[in-house]
Motif scaffolding. Structure first.
Motif, PDB file in Angstrom:
ATOM      1  N   LEU A  53       0.832  -1.204   0.000  1.00 46.14           N
ATOM      2  CA  LEU A  53       0.000   0.000   0.000  1.00 46.14           C
ATOM      3  C   LEU A  53       0.872   1.263   0.000  1.00 46.14           C
ATOM      4  O   LEU A  53       0.554   2.258  -0.665  1.00 46.14           O
ATOM      5  CB  LEU A  53      -0.925  -0.003   1.208  1.00 46.14           C
ATOM      6  N   LEU A  54       1.966   1.236   0.752  1.00 46.37           N
ATOM      7  CA  LEU A  54       2.875   2.378   0.781  1.00 46.37           C
ATOM      8  C   LEU A  54       3.529   2.586  -0.587  1.00 46.37           C
ATOM      9  O   LEU A  54       3.720   3.731  -1.027  1.00 46.37           O
ATOM     10  CB  LEU A  54       3.940   2.173   1.859  1.00 46.37           C
ATOM     11  N   ILE A  55       3.868   1.500  -1.251  1.00 47.92           N
ATOM     12  CA  ILE A  55       4.451   1.617  -2.592  1.00 47.92           C
ATOM     13  C   ILE A  55       3.439   2.251  -3.548  1.00 47.92           C
ATOM     14  O   ILE A  55       3.790   3.094  -4.379  1.00 47.92           O
ATOM     15  CB  ILE A  55       4.907   0.234  -3.100  1.00 47.92           C
ATOM     16  N   ARG A  56       2.184   1.865  -3.404  1.00 49.27           N
ATOM     17  CA  ARG A  56       1.144   2.464  -4.242  1.00 49.27           C
ATOM     18  C   ARG A  56       1.007   3.954  -3.938  1.00 49.27           C
ATOM     19  O   ARG A  56       0.856   4.779  -4.845  1.00 49.27           O
ATOM     20  CB  ARG A  56      -0.179   1.749  -3.985  1.00 49.27           C
ATOM     21  N   CYS A  57       1.040   4.311  -2.665  1.00 47.02           N
ATOM     22  CA  CYS A  57       0.982   5.730  -2.285  1.00 47.02           C
ATOM     23  C   CYS A  57       2.174   6.489  -2.852  1.00 47.02           C
ATOM     24  O   CYS A  57       2.042   7.635  -3.297  1.00 47.02           O
ATOM     25  CB  CYS A  57       0.953   5.874  -0.767  1.00 47.02           C
ATOM     26  N   LYS A  58       3.345   5.863  -2.817  1.00 44.61           N
ATOM     27  CA  LYS A  58       4.547   6.483  -3.368  1.00 44.61           C
ATOM     28  C   LYS A  58       4.337   6.827  -4.843  1.00 44.61           C
ATOM     29  O   LYS A  58       4.657   7.926  -5.302  1.00 44.61           O
ATOM     30  CB  LYS A  58       5.726   5.534  -3.183  1.00 44.61           C
ATOM     31  N   ARG A  59       3.775   5.880  -5.604  1.00 42.91           N
ATOM     32  CA  ARG A  59       3.530   6.144  -7.021  1.00 42.91           C
ATOM     33  C   ARG A  59       2.557   7.305  -7.205  1.00 42.91           C
ATOM     34  O   ARG A  59       2.734   8.148  -8.092  1.00 42.91           O
ATOM     35  CB  ARG A  59       2.993   4.891  -7.705  1.00 42.91           C
ATOM     36  N   LEU A  60       1.525   7.356  -6.392  1.00 47.91           N
ATOM     37  CA  LEU A  60       0.547   8.429  -6.513  1.00 47.91           C
ATOM     38  C   LEU A  60       1.157   9.792  -6.193  1.00 47.91           C
ATOM     39  O   LEU A  60       0.679  10.821  -6.684  1.00 47.91           O
ATOM     40  CB  LEU A  60      -0.637   8.168  -5.581  1.00 47.91           C
ATOM     41  N   ASN A  61       2.206   9.813  -5.376  1.00 48.13           N
ATOM     42  CA  ASN A  61       2.811  11.085  -4.981  1.00 48.13           C
ATOM     43  C   ASN A  61       3.831  11.597  -5.991  1.00 48.13           C
ATOM     44  O   ASN A  61       3.833  12.784  -6.317  1.00 48.13           O
ATOM     45  CB  ASN A  61       3.466  10.945  -3.603  1.00 48.13           C
ATOM     46  N   ASP A  62       4.745  10.734  -6.455  1.00 52.15           N
ATOM     47  CA  ASP A  62       5.773  11.247  -7.374  1.00 52.15           C
ATOM     48  C   ASP A  62       6.207  10.221  -8.416  1.00 52.15           C
ATOM     49  O   ASP A  62       7.258  10.383  -9.036  1.00 52.15           O
ATOM     50  CB  ASP A  62       6.986  11.749  -6.588  1.00 52.15           C
ATOM     51  N   LEU A  63       5.417   9.169  -8.630  1.00 54.07           N
ATOM     52  CA  LEU A  63       5.707   8.096  -9.592  1.00 54.07           C
ATOM     53  C   LEU A  63       6.898   7.262  -9.153  1.00 54.07           C
ATOM     54  O   LEU A  63       6.793   6.069  -8.940  1.00 54.07           O
ATOM     55  CB  LEU A  63       5.912   8.653 -11.005  1.00 54.07           C
ATOM     56  N   SER A  64       8.058   7.881  -9.042  1.00 51.61           N
ATOM     57  CA  SER A  64       9.246   7.171  -8.538  1.00 51.61           C
ATOM     58  C   SER A  64      10.331   8.191  -8.277  1.00 51.61           C
ATOM     59  O   SER A  64      10.278   9.322  -8.770  1.00 51.61           O
ATOM     60  CB  SER A  64       9.738   6.121  -9.540  1.00 51.61           C
ATOM     61  N   SER A  65      11.333   7.800  -7.489  1.00 51.59           N
ATOM     62  CA  SER A  65      12.480   8.673  -7.231  1.00 51.59           C
ATOM     63  C   SER A  65      13.494   8.541  -8.369  1.00 51.59           C
ATOM     64  O   SER A  65      13.497   7.537  -9.097  1.00 51.59           O
ATOM     65  CB  SER A  65      13.138   8.320  -5.890  1.00 51.59           C
ATOM     66  N   SER A  66      14.344   9.531  -8.516  1.00 56.54           N
ATOM     67  CA  SER A  66      15.298   9.585  -9.628  1.00 56.54           C
ATOM     68  C   SER A  66      16.138   8.314  -9.727  1.00 56.54           C
ATOM     69  O   SER A  66      16.862   7.961  -8.786  1.00 56.54           O
ATOM     70  CB  SER A  66      16.212  10.798  -9.460  1.00 56.54           C
ATOM     71  N   GLY A  67      16.062   7.648 -10.873  1.00 60.54           N
ATOM     72  CA  GLY A  67      16.860   6.448 -11.089  1.00 60.54           C
ATOM     73  C   GLY A  67      18.342   6.741 -11.209  1.00 60.54           C
ATOM     74  O   GLY A  67      19.185   5.963 -10.738  1.00 60.54           O
TER      75      GLY A  67
END
Length: 544
Positions: free
Chosen positions: A400-414
């Motif tokens: 669920l936290l991973i899903r929230c992470k995506r909703l907030n900024d998609l992902s952090s800089s690779g």
């Protein structure tokens, strides 16, 4: 000042209209008027901040247009019944923000805005003076009602943050002890540059794609190894890369709480954490601290009364006090949280910066799997601008936290994650940490020595690690009165009021960051602070 109300009125003259005054609230038949600056000398908010905030608000809402001349410092100080230094500090803060500029021999003037809104403000109108609860007249207020509703709902966000993000003051002659960062001059710039180059050379376009939402798998494996060295169990698949530990805290709040829920925090606590809880509409329940950390003896009654949905704690080298929670308290906290079914959020932002004593086990290491969320960061030890932290979560809540992470900024800089992985995996991080600990230990000792020499009347909480010294001023001195005086003497400090739910509880406290400067600079900073305290003691009639 009117005899009946005691209200101070101050005139702001426009350079293009020397005979007229810019007024925020009322106008006379001749077109001139007055603008009142409310100054509350009983408030824990420093007087210079009250003045600067008022003028800033008037500038930003258009009531004080470009080329408006502010009152002379001496005149305004006399009319408000405050010290000249207070007004100087307020003007300096506005100038540092790019809102005003001093013209030699002429005065201080409002600068043009960086950008103009699509709809210009009518001259002489005062949208900023309208109450958010009323529907503003469209003829006199160009901003839509939803903006006023947002301002009213989140009024606490309109105040500038008490703690700066930057490590150093924009004024070269100010020694900044008010930041929350480590020394940027120790950042491993050359090594990280090499890691970035190697990442782009080896991986090319792949490094520029969206990264997995949970984070770059090799970096997560490396973090798992780093945590295992500290006795903290964390499988790679249970680690979520975040934009610093601030995002980890935000994600936990987003998922686990709803407006109106209660959250238990230490008192005092992390200033931006408190603001985050406020922004979520949470009821903040402060738990007092002593030299062993959070008062766990008070928890049973608080848990029963408030039924919190989250307990937030900084057990290692707490911000702002620097206190390290005792082992017994840690076990009591973990036990009570499990007994009541409440998640623990452990913020370990500088846990590895230990200068003396024995390391205590992390709450995560003491708790049953899934009972605790653990947040860490690379910001304090490497570079805050990297914005790389992590959150350890087990069980269904992890996904669920991973899903929230995506909703907030998609992902952090690779790109950043891959370069950081290269830097950490070759052992440079450990070497950098050991070197930083050695340097910061010397700086802590230098600050303690200087305080003992120049300010023996100021009490300092024991500093076993971390970045901060938590100071208690002798009565009747307050941080709100001292901060502007200290700034005038060339040293910036963080008033304790920023770290409490009820600011008045921090009136006697200061937080000093000793990690930012070498021992010689710290000696000079304490000398300047001592001069400011002597001046304040003289004003209060305190005998040395």
């Amino acid at each position: 000042m009117t005899p009946s109300t005691g209200t101070v009125y101050t005139y702001f003259h426009h350079a293009n209209f020397p005979g007229a005054a810019i007024c925020c609230r009322e106008h006379t038949a001749k077109g001139s008027g007055t603008m009142r600056i409310p100054v509350d000398k009983t408030s824990p908010l420093p007087l210079y901040t009250q003045i600067a905030r008022f003028i800033r608000h008037r500038i930003e809402c258009g009531a004080l247009p470009a080329d408006t001349r502010l009152p002379a410092i001496r005149v305004l100080a006399r009319e408000l019944g405050v010290n000249r230094i207070t007004v100087e500090t307020a003007y300096a803060e506005l100038e540092a923000s790019g809102l005003v500029a001093a013209r030699v021999g002429s005065g201080t003037y409002v600068l043009p805005p960086y950008s103009t809104p699509a709809r210009s403000l009518p001259r002489g109108n005062a949208p900023c003076g309208a109450s958010p609860a009323r529907t503003p007249d469209a003829a006199s207020d160009p901003w839509p009602q939803w903006q006023h509703h947002a301002l009213h709902r989140h009024s606490f966000l309109s105040a500038p943050p008490a703690i700066p993000l930057s490590s150093h003051s924009p004024q070269a002659d100010i020694i900044a002890l008010n930041s929350g960062n480590s020394d940027p001059r120790l950042f491993p710039v050359d090594q990280l540059r090499a890691s970035l180059r190697e990442t782009l050379r080896r991986e090319g376009w792949k490094a520029g794609e969206y990264e997995e939402v949970a984070g770059y798998p090799p970096l997560r494996r490396t973090i798992s190894h780093l945590l295992a060295d500290q006795g903290i169990p964390a499988a790679p698949q249970d680690i979520i890369i975040t934009a610093g530990s601030q995002q980890a805290l935000a994600l936990a709040c987003q998922l686990l709480t709803s407006p109106g829920d209660s959250v238990l925090v230490e008192s005092p606590s992390y200033a931006d954490g408190l603001d985050l809880f406020r922004s979520r509409g949470l009821r903040i329940i402060p738990v007092p601290m002593d030299e062993e950390g959070m008062r766990t003896d008070l928890l049973p009654a608080l848990l029963k009364e408030h039924a919190p949905r989250l307990i937030y704690t900084i057990p290692n080298f707490h911000n702002p006090t620097g206190i390290c929670m005792s082992g017994q308290r840690r076990r009591q906290l973990v036990h009570m949280a499990r007994e009541h079914g409440i998640p623990l959020l452990e913020d370990d932002f500088v846990g590895e910066l230990r200068y003396e004593g024995h390391a205590q086990p992390a709450l995560k290491a003491l708790a049953h799997p899934g009972d605790t969320l653990y947040a860490g960061t690379f910001s304090k030890m490497l570079m805050p601008g990297l914005r790389v932290g992590y959150l350890v979560a087990e069980g269904p809540v992890r996904d669920l936290l991973i899903r929230c992470k995506r909703l907030n900024d998609l992902s952090s800089s690779g790109i950043i994650q891959r370069a950081l992985h290269r830097f950490v995996s070759v052992g440079r991080h450990r070497a950098h940490l050991a070197r930083s600990c050695q340097i910061y230990r010397k700086r802590r000792n230098a600050l303690l020595q200087a305080m003992a020499e120049h300010l023996p009347q100021v009490r300092i909480a024991p500093i076993q690690g971390g970045l901060f010294a938590w100071c208690t001023l002798p009565a009747p001195l307050t941080a709100g009165s001292l901060a502007p005086l200290a700034l005038h003497h060339g040293v910036a400090v963080a008033p304790g009021t920023a770290f409490f739910l009820h600011p008045e509880q921090g009136a006697a406290h200061l937080r000093l960051n000793f990690a930012l400067h070498d021992p010689e600079t710290l000696q000079e900073a304490v000398r300047r602070l001592a001069a400011a305290i002597r001046q304040l003691e003289a004003q209060h009639g305190v005998m040395a």
